[in-house]
Design an enzyme around this catalytic site. Structure first.
Site, PDB file in Angstrom:
ATOM      1  N   TYR A  31      32.013  36.008 -56.611  1.00 33.93           N
ATOM      2  CA  TYR A  31      31.526  35.042 -55.612  1.00 33.93           C
ATOM      3  C   TYR A  31      31.859  33.605 -55.960  1.00 33.93           C
ATOM      4  O   TYR A  31      31.591  32.706 -55.185  1.00 33.93           O
ATOM      5  CB  TYR A  31      30.014  35.205 -55.417  1.00 33.93           C
ATOM      6  CG  TYR A  31      29.204  35.181 -56.696  1.00 33.93           C
ATOM      7  CD1 TYR A  31      28.937  33.974 -57.351  1.00 33.93           C
ATOM      8  CD2 TYR A  31      28.717  36.356 -57.267  1.00 33.93           C
ATOM      9  CE1 TYR A  31      28.214  33.945 -58.531  1.00 33.93           C
ATOM     10  CE2 TYR A  31      27.993  36.338 -58.453  1.00 33.93           C
ATOM     11  CZ  TYR A  31      27.734  35.132 -59.077  1.00 33.93           C
ATOM     12  OH  TYR A  31      27.016  35.097 -60.246  1.00 33.93           O
ATOM     13  N   HIS A  82      25.678  35.133 -64.314  1.00 33.39           N
ATOM     14  CA  HIS A  82      24.227  34.936 -64.258  1.00 33.39           C
ATOM     15  C   HIS A  82      23.548  35.581 -65.468  1.00 33.39           C
ATOM     16  O   HIS A  82      22.773  34.953 -66.174  1.00 33.39           O
ATOM     17  CB  HIS A  82      23.685  35.537 -62.961  1.00 33.39           C
ATOM     18  CG  HIS A  82      22.196  35.636 -62.920  1.00 33.39           C
ATOM     19  ND1 HIS A  82      21.391  34.538 -62.841  1.00 33.39           N
ATOM     20  CD2 HIS A  82      21.369  36.714 -62.986  1.00 33.39           C
ATOM     21  CE1 HIS A  82      20.126  34.920 -62.845  1.00 33.39           C
ATOM     22  NE2 HIS A  82      20.084  36.237 -62.933  1.00 33.39           N
ATOM     23  N   ARG A 120      26.337  26.531 -64.443  1.00 28.62           N
ATOM     24  CA  ARG A 120      26.270  27.809 -65.155  1.00 28.62           C
ATOM     25  C   ARG A 120      27.694  28.252 -65.476  1.00 28.62           C
ATOM     26  O   ARG A 120      28.372  28.811 -64.617  1.00 28.62           O
ATOM     27  CB  ARG A 120      25.563  28.833 -64.268  1.00 28.62           C
ATOM     28  CG  ARG A 120      24.957  30.013 -65.022  1.00 28.62           C
ATOM     29  CD  ARG A 120      24.526  31.101 -64.053  1.00 28.62           C
ATOM     30  NE  ARG A 120      25.696  31.771 -63.502  1.00 28.62           N
ATOM     31  CZ  ARG A 120      25.721  32.385 -62.312  1.00 28.62           C
ATOM     32  NH1 ARG A 120      24.677  32.406 -61.530  1.00 28.62           N
ATOM     33  NH2 ARG A 120      26.838  32.978 -61.896  1.00 28.62           N
TER      34      ARG A 120
HETATM   35  C1  LIG Z   1      10.411  36.345 -57.539  1.00 29.03           C
HETATM   36  C2  LIG Z   1      11.754  36.793 -58.017  1.00 29.03           C
HETATM   37  N1  LIG Z   1      12.686  37.150 -57.126  1.00 29.03           N
HETATM   38  C3  LIG Z   1      13.890  37.579 -57.525  1.00 29.03           C
HETATM   39  C4  LIG Z   1      14.201  37.656 -58.848  1.00 29.03           C
HETATM   40  C5  LIG Z   1      15.579  38.167 -59.297  1.00 29.03           C
HETATM   41  N2  LIG Z   1      16.368  37.055 -59.836  1.00 29.03           N
HETATM   42  C6  LIG Z   1      16.466  36.858 -61.157  1.00 29.03           C
HETATM   43  S1  LIG Z   1      17.282  35.451 -61.509  1.00 29.03           S
HETATM   44  C7  LIG Z   1      17.545  35.087 -59.885  1.00 29.03           C
HETATM   45  C8  LIG Z   1      18.250  33.820 -59.527  1.00 29.03           C
HETATM   46  C9  LIG Z   1      17.537  32.609 -60.050  1.00 29.03           C
HETATM   47  O1  LIG Z   1      18.285  31.458 -59.874  1.00 29.03           O
HETATM   48  P1  LIG Z   1      17.811  30.065 -60.444  1.00 29.03           P
HETATM   49  O2  LIG Z   1      16.366  29.859 -60.156  1.00 29.03           O
HETATM   50  O3  LIG Z   1      18.740  29.048 -59.920  1.00 29.03           O
HETATM   51  O4  LIG Z   1      17.943  30.182 -62.033  1.00 29.03           O
HETATM   52  P2  LIG Z   1      19.267  30.465 -62.859  1.00 29.03           P
HETATM   53  O5  LIG Z   1      19.322  31.941 -63.088  1.00 29.03           O
HETATM   54  O6  LIG Z   1      20.407  29.946 -62.081  1.00 29.03           O
HETATM   55  O7  LIG Z   1      19.097  29.750 -64.152  1.00 29.03           O
HETATM   56  C10 LIG Z   1      17.012  36.079 -59.086  1.00 29.03           C
HETATM   57  C11 LIG Z   1      17.085  36.094 -57.622  1.00 29.03           C
HETATM   58  C12 LIG Z   1      13.194  37.281 -59.761  1.00 29.03           C
HETATM   59  N3  LIG Z   1      13.374  37.316 -61.089  1.00 29.03           N
HETATM   60  N4  LIG Z   1      11.995  36.851 -59.318  1.00 29.03           N
END
Ligand SMILES: Cc1ncc(C[n+]2csc(CCOP(=O)(O)OP(=O)(O)O)c2C)c(N)n1
Ligand SMILES: Cc1ncc(C[n+]2csc(CCOP(=O)(O)OP(=O)(O)O)c2C)c(N)n1
Ligand SMILES: [Mg+2]
Ligand SMILES: [Mg+2]
Lengths: 347, 327, 327, 347
Positions: free
Chosen positions: D258, D249, D245
């Site tokens: 971080y 985010h 990434r």
């Molecule tokens: C069930 C749930 N918990 C928490 C969140 C909040 N949240 C949004 S994105 C994220 C991180 C996701 O990381 P990843 O699956 O690695 O995808 P990336 O964003 O890195 O593409 C979190 C914790 C959410 N959308 N859904």
């Protein structure tokens, strides 16, 4: 599949230290106790003195070996079929009967104990267990957790979430899966395409293996090993114990609706008590006479527990309020009074 | 024609509609060969085959989620949760997706799912097997919540639920599964999903209830009528969401009194919504405060105490008498 | 002393209590180095270390479940759900275990957990980030539900929640996180968990509300008082469960009128419980029907429309005027 | 880790048939489009015209390769970062902007399409996807499903439940995990102890492997292969695409809190566009002049979409009622009227 004693009662590797004759007699005796207890409980159900009961038949070696592998300070997070282990954890038989007899006193356990109560929603206990394991780790205690679950339970997200956390936090926990081949009517091959349940730990990055869950020596030995590893900072282990449910799922079930009788007959060949009895007899440690004495002793003990269960006072209706919160909110104080009143009126 | 039980009526409705509509699939735990732990899906596996009657792995979030995916492709899944107490891990899918798919996509995708579950107490079941948390679903926009209380209504409402193009939570009072029988013609006739059923007309008090409590309420109403000349109008709400307040308000405007009876915990139960509506729309008709007779705000106790938890005929009779004396 | 925001008050309470009590651990997603997506746990990782401030893997059922296990061993976990909309997969653990552990074991094991989550709409967040489903928890016996609406109450109520030996759902109105500041002395003084807060005394109408709607309600009350001489008594419920009905009833007995304002959907919302209680216990004091001003029974829309979903100052003012004219 | 083109733009194995010069130019062009689109979207956010946006930077090869691997009749179940793929599925840019701009029209997609809308609750789309796959299988269609998810998402129970079902029901589905090393601030090694995410498929009894998610050729090729397998009854595949990434985010995040800047700098060395550009230039298929034209063409197209987005009418407040149910219940008809009234009063 790790094993010491095969279904013919023959050794398949040198016995471990724990397997002294006296200890083997103890394990055998424990299994007999559990088997007799279960028969009695089914009987109580059939005679209207209990509502539902999940028997241990065919899994006695697992429940007993697991109980004997744990130390008093470890923490057990059982699933609903684990009363055999709970009895070895010090929970009186009467409490087990109370639990299935519809009384929360059964979950109190009647003793000082940090073990989790029986957890009905499948696999949820595995996450509670991971939390317990973290508390132990944080406090740098040399204790470990045994988290138990059925084969069906490994399909739930909670199973995987718990394994994953245990792996990444290196928690002092041993997952023991009772693979008794069935989740009620659903056979294991309809739960998952993974060849073994043990290999599911690959997804969480730690060790998993299969043991013969009908071999009480293997059960105790390998769970002990895994617990030692856990207590010494070696992290989690997943143990798949191969057993067979030689009974209906619970007294509310009728396995003949979905189970092939041949498969059942075959499974009886691997039954856990017979092989240990054979071995002990072979070695001259066991006789029909001893069996009779053991049975009688057990019958007495069980009968006492049953009597105590049948004689125990009904819980007070207000009990449903009295353990809800440390301090009962005032609205609930009113509801409690109203219950008392209704109860008096109706009585 | 043979009289059938409520659970047989559920089976009959499933059978009827599966024969009529190829797109219906059933899924759940132990519903195939075993016919469901309450036998609601008895014989359907043999009749419709393994592609339409699916034993799933043991995972409720999964059951809820895949049903939505199936529905988005035009199947009509009827998913069984073995007991309502095991539905909670499926909440995310029910709340976040089932109830929202149509709205989120402005109708591009829809979610014609029925989620069935046996619900309520009174059969001496173990912990978690006696839940009645219909209020949780009633709060969620986009859902429908339906609770039959007789074989005939189970049949007609389940047909309606399956035919409805939106997600329906269909809760079956398991205490009534085999409590009494009715002749239920297998005509495929559905019942409406948006109105209450008046089971008994009366002028003195409106008794509003649903699920297994309909049984106690009818007994109480009969007793009140026969022994004390208090004439109750008994309304089976049946469709908890959307709530047919018009019929209830209409009745209360006539009687001036209302008792709401449900098994679920009192606080924020569906009874509160009904009482709140009465306070808003029928205030000036009320001759006495609206009463709720409900389960306590405690956890449904293990079965030794469950009879003390659930509203009783006596309590309904007693409350009705007091209400008639209120001035 | 510097005035602080609501989210800073949350941080201050966590900091205070973690310093005082070794057994407190924090867990959640992105709460350690990142300090939480709203910065509620800012600097606590640096101060208290990785054993007490835990970034978990991404799994809400897990967060809820392990917190219970920790609590059973005497730790006091404060778990953060990143948004209330992601709490649903944790329902099983909250409903089936957290709320029941004490009761089930007759007090042998207890569950002193606080589940925190930012809640409510109004910050132009994506879908699922604006939920206010407090009613779901309010229906569950064994839980407490607390919602602060000012920095001072966030501080005092969070301290109380952490010190409480039973599970508490602690919902933080995220729209208020940085909306205004207050001086909040860091004295460790907790507030009671079982009573409402009267924010403004008045004789004409009781306005009952909580969470972010306290803000609009106070504006409306001021406007009503200043421009039309309608004197509202404003009550911040704050502790949604247990509900302090005594204070509300007392107020309504004085004013004879009540409007309940909440952001959540209307049907089976907490407002229904309050209105139902008024219909039961204050019927004879009511000069006008109890009104609820709430979110609609629709899914919280994507953010372009969220302002139309949420109750407005205008609507409160308007409803109050109508109520005063009711005869 | 399967790969064709390494970070220096050198081939590590013979190119597959799909990699004709014209197709590689297409893939490159798609990635440029996505990159420029994302920059514009971030810009819209910074200028107050959009609330939150999750950029694709560093993952363009994955999103584009995945989109190009699918056939029109397949079904895509995206996660929130997948707009690059959605664009190739035919969803107009304006709709993507609408979605992140707080308008459900964005989830309507504006085209006839059975793809799932963006699914915010992490990993939940994977279960929806399994249901779609079952419907396809039941009807014996030759279509398949792509279910996409982030590395963080693999910690959720839904991920495992979906894999497990796909395995045991042999569903026509390809799971593609965008392992961009972070779940907001949580690095991948804090999510799981499993060495790879690919190996998690062992728990479900089917094949999993890693691909270089920065190599658009590998992405398209291996997802195509897996889709072919799925369409032909070969069951599911888990593909872990290694990316990074190269952005916050979302626009609401500040990764500098971080993230180690060195790690970020290193990751830039593996960026997906540069290597393909290098390769194409090397082969004489690409020039600075072409790049300029491509950029300008894209800017125009994007600018049009942005204008359309900015000019589009605000949704009607009643919209929140109009797609809730097929037939609006009467109580809601009243609420809808009341909304209309309030709206008029306040307007
Ligand atoms: C069930 C749930 N918990 C928490 C969140 C909040 N949240 C949004 S994105 C994220 C991180 C996701 O990381 P990843 O699956 O690695 O995808 P990336 O964003 O890195 O593409 C979190 C914790 C959410 N959308 N859904
Ligand atoms: C979450 C949940 N879903 C469903 C049930 C109902 N149920 C009770 S036991 C059982 C089968 C469990 O099988 P397994 O995990 O293999 O354990 P076994 O009973 O074979 O020992 C089911 C589906 C439950 N208790 N919890
Ligand atoms: Mg089993
Ligand atoms: Mg990621």
């Amino acid at each position: 599949m790790k094993q010491f004693l095969n279904s013919q009662g023959l050794l398949t590797q040198t016995l471990p230290e724990l397997a002294s004759p006296s200890h083997l007699l103890q394990l055998y005796s424990d299994m007999v106790t559990l088997q007799l207890f279960d028969k009695k409980a089914i009987n109580l159900q059939r005679t209207g003195n209990m509502s539902t009961f999940p028997p241990s038949h065919g899994q006695e070696a697992l429940f007993i070996g697991m109980g004997r592998a744990m130390q008093a300070t470890d923490v057990f997070c059982p699933y609903y079929r684990d009363h055999g282990t709970l009895m070895l954890r010090g929970v009186p038989m009467q409490k087990i009967l109370s639990y299935w007899g519809g009384n929360e006193e059964g979950s109190h356990f009647g003793i000082q104990n940090q073990d989790m109560p029986i957890t009905v929603p499948i696999a949820s206990q595995l996450l509670l267990a991971a939390g317990v394991a973290y508390a132990i780790k944080k406090r740098k205690q040399t204790r470990a957790v045994v988290a138990s679950c059925g084969d069906g339970g490994t399909s739930k997200g909670d199973f995987y979430e718990s394994l994953n956390l245990a792996g990444v936090w290196k928690l002092p926990i041993v997952f023991v899966i009772n693979n008794n081949q069935w989740a009620i009517s659903v056979p294991q091959h309809a739960q998952t395409a993974s060849t073994t349940i043990a290999q599911k730990s690959v997804a969480a990055g730690f060790e998993g293996f299969q043991i013969d869950g009908n071999d009480v020596i293997a059960v105790q030995y390998y769970i002990e090993q895994a617990l030692n590893k856990a207590r010494n900072g070696g992290g989690p282990t997943l143990i798949e114990a191969i057993t067979y449910r030689l009974s209906d799922h619970t007294t509310a079930d009728d396995a003949s609706r979905y189970q092939d009788p041949d498969q059942l007959a075959q499974a009886w060949q691997k039954e856990p008590l017979a092989r240990l009895r054979t071995y002990l007899k072979e070695k001259g440690h066991w006789s029909a006479e001893q069996e009779k004495i053991l049975t009688e002793k057990n019958q007495q003990r069980i009968q006492q527990a049953v009597q105590a269960y049948l004689n125990q006072a009904e819980p007070e209706p207000e009990d449903m309020f009295d353990y809800l919160y440390e301090t009962l909110p005032k609205e609930l104080v009113k509801q409690r009074q109203s219950l008392r009143k209704t109860y008096r009126v109706e009585a | 024609m043979k009289a059938i039980t409520l659970v047989e009526a559920v089976n009959q409705a499933l059978d009827y509609e599966m024969s009529a509509d190829e797109s219906i699939v059933l899924l759940g735990e132990d519903i195939a060969k075993n016919g469901g732990v309450f036998r609601a899906t008895l014989d359907l596996f043999d009749k419709f085959g393994a592609e339409r009657v699916l034993d799933t792995p043991l995972a409720e979030s999964m059951i809820a989620g895949i049903a939505i995916g199936m529905a988005s492709q035009g199947l009509k899944p009827v998913a069984e949760f073995q007991f309502m107490g095991f539905i909670y891990s499926a909440f995310d899918h029910i709340i976040s997706h089932a109830s929202r798919l149509r709205n989120r996509t402005r109708g591009r995708l829809t979610c014609p799912v029925v989620y069935r579950a046996p619900y309520g107490g009174g059969i001496h079941a173990p912990e978690h097997h006696s839940e009645s948390t219909e209020a949780l679903f009633a709060h969620i926009p986009g859902l429908r919540v339906v609770i039959p209380s007789s074989p005939a209504r189970a049949y007609g409402l389940l047909l309606a639920a399956i035919r409805n193009p939106d997600p329906v939570i269909f809760l079956e009072p398991k205490r009534l599964y085999r409590l009494f029988k009715q002749v239920v013609p297998n005509t495929g006739q559905a019942l409406p999903l948006d109105c209450c059923f008046t089971l008994m007309p009366g002028d003195d008090i409106t008794l509003v209830t649903w699920g297994a409590m309909v049984y106690e309420t009818m007994l109480a109403a009969k007793q009140l009528g026969e022994t004390q000349g208090i004439h109750c109008e008994v309304i089976d709400v049946a469709t908890i969401k959307p709530l047919d307040m018009e019929m209830i308000i209409h009745s209360v405007q006539k009687t001036g009194r209302c008792i709401i009876i449900h098994e679920a915990a009192r606080n924020c139960g569906v009874g509160a919504e009904i009482a709140a509506n009465l306070a808003e729309h029928a205030l000036m008709s009320l001759l006495a405060p609206v009463q709720r007779i409900t389960g306590y705000d405690t956890i449904m106790p293990y079965y030794r105490l469950e009879k003390h938890y659930m509203p009783s005929v006596n309590k309904i009779v007693h409350t009705a008498q007091e209400m008639m004396e209120f001035v």
